[in-house]
Design an enzyme around this catalytic site. Sequence first.
Site, PDB file in Angstrom:
ATOM      1  N   SER A 152       0.858  -1.134  -0.085  1.00  0.00           N
ATOM      2  CA  SER A 152       0.130   0.085   0.029  1.00  0.00           C
ATOM      3  C   SER A 152       0.881   1.271   0.127  1.00  0.00           C
ATOM      4  CB  SER A 152      -0.785   0.131   1.200  1.00  0.00           C
ATOM      5  OG  SER A 152      -1.458   1.149   1.214  1.00  0.00           O
ATOM      6  N   TYR A 201      -1.136   2.518 -12.302  1.00  0.00           N
ATOM      7  CA  TYR A 201      -0.128   3.463 -12.026  1.00  0.00           C
ATOM      8  C   TYR A 201       1.170   2.784 -11.817  1.00  0.00           C
ATOM      9  CZ  TYR A 201      -0.916   2.608  -7.198  1.00  0.00           C
ATOM     10  OH  TYR A 201      -1.405   2.125  -6.036  1.00  0.00           O
ATOM     11  N   ASP A 226     -13.062   6.362  -3.649  1.00  0.00           N
ATOM     12  CA  ASP A 226     -12.404   5.972  -4.899  1.00  0.00           C
ATOM     13  C   ASP A 226     -13.098   6.708  -6.007  1.00  0.00           C
ATOM     14  OD1 ASP A 226     -10.548   4.422  -3.595  1.00  0.00           O
ATOM     15  OD2 ASP A 226     -11.875   2.715  -3.858  1.00  0.00           O
ATOM     16  N   LYS A 247     -12.361  -4.075   1.393  1.00  0.00           N
ATOM     17  CA  LYS A 247     -13.410  -2.974   1.214  1.00  0.00           C
ATOM     18  C   LYS A 247     -14.836  -3.697   1.057  1.00  0.00           C
ATOM     19  CE  LYS A 247     -10.456  -0.344  -1.771  1.00  0.00           C
ATOM     20  NZ  LYS A 247      -9.881   0.357  -2.962  1.00  0.00           N
TER      21      LYS A 247
END
Length: 282
Positions: free
Chosen positions: A20, A225, A108, A71
């Site tokens: 993370s 990313y 998000d 989540k």
Amino acid sequence: MNNLQKPRLAGVMGWPVDHSLSPALHRFWLQENQLSGSYVPLAVRPENLKKAVLTLPMLGFAGVNLTVPHKEAGVAIVSQVDGVARRVGAVNTLMVLDDGTIEGRNTDGYGFIESLAARADLNILKNRPVAVLGAGGAARAIVVALQDFGVSQIYVTNRTLEHAEALSEDIGGEIIVVNWKERDDVLAEKKLLVNTTTLGMFGQPALEINLGALPTTAIVTDIVYKPLMTPLLEKASLRGNLIVDGLGMLIHQGRPGFRAWFGVEPTASNALRAHLLAAGAR
Ligand code: ATR
């Protein structure tokens, strides 16, 4: 309420959690704002999630982020979730309220829209059709955010058609599910193309797609990313599309949590982008 009186504590729960980038993100903001709070990685096994979350108020936490795989499970654990999180079916940001209960939000989609808005004039998306590749958790958050923003139809194409159908059924509204093998054709007349699949990420297969039908005025964005410049973005940039990389979504999804926990509105600067790239977002 003055949050700056005593050091505040927040963190991220994941399993595993080492990957993370949230600690690097929030610690950068803590330092930039000269705050004495802490943001810690918390490796929590799925079977311990409920106990760990419910212990947060006792430990003095202002809140935490939840990341993979927590989540969705987080929704059933917290006392209340906001409307967006309910529609997405997942929470990524928990706030410990003054009465010791916990509120869950999903930022998000907010991060996605803010990231686009920082780079592009989003008026071109109002009441216009868009295309989303993928139907996982990230796609759900992005679809809800695009609906709330006010696009017209959202075309969702995914390798496993049933996952896209379930997304459409769960979220509702003008979502058109398209077969994965028709992903090239679906691009015609779309104002935005979003890749939410893992294709194109380091170590994953390439995303095979022909952008020929996509208007060159469309925005193309990838939530991947690592690498920052995915083959999709390279291809789109070469044909003149405006491109937005995935780092902005990571940064902007973190802002509401930081603001709530530490009492300061953080900024998305180039220095922060450079810091995250050095920390492993590449
Ligand atoms: P996230 O929460 O980040 O969205 P996820 O829920 O694991 O992650 O979703 C990953 C997405 O990438 C899914 O849409 C997945 O497609 P399936 O629903 O068919 O699994 C997509 N994906 C992963 N590997 C893929 C591949 N090799 N080809 C096409 N799509 C792929």
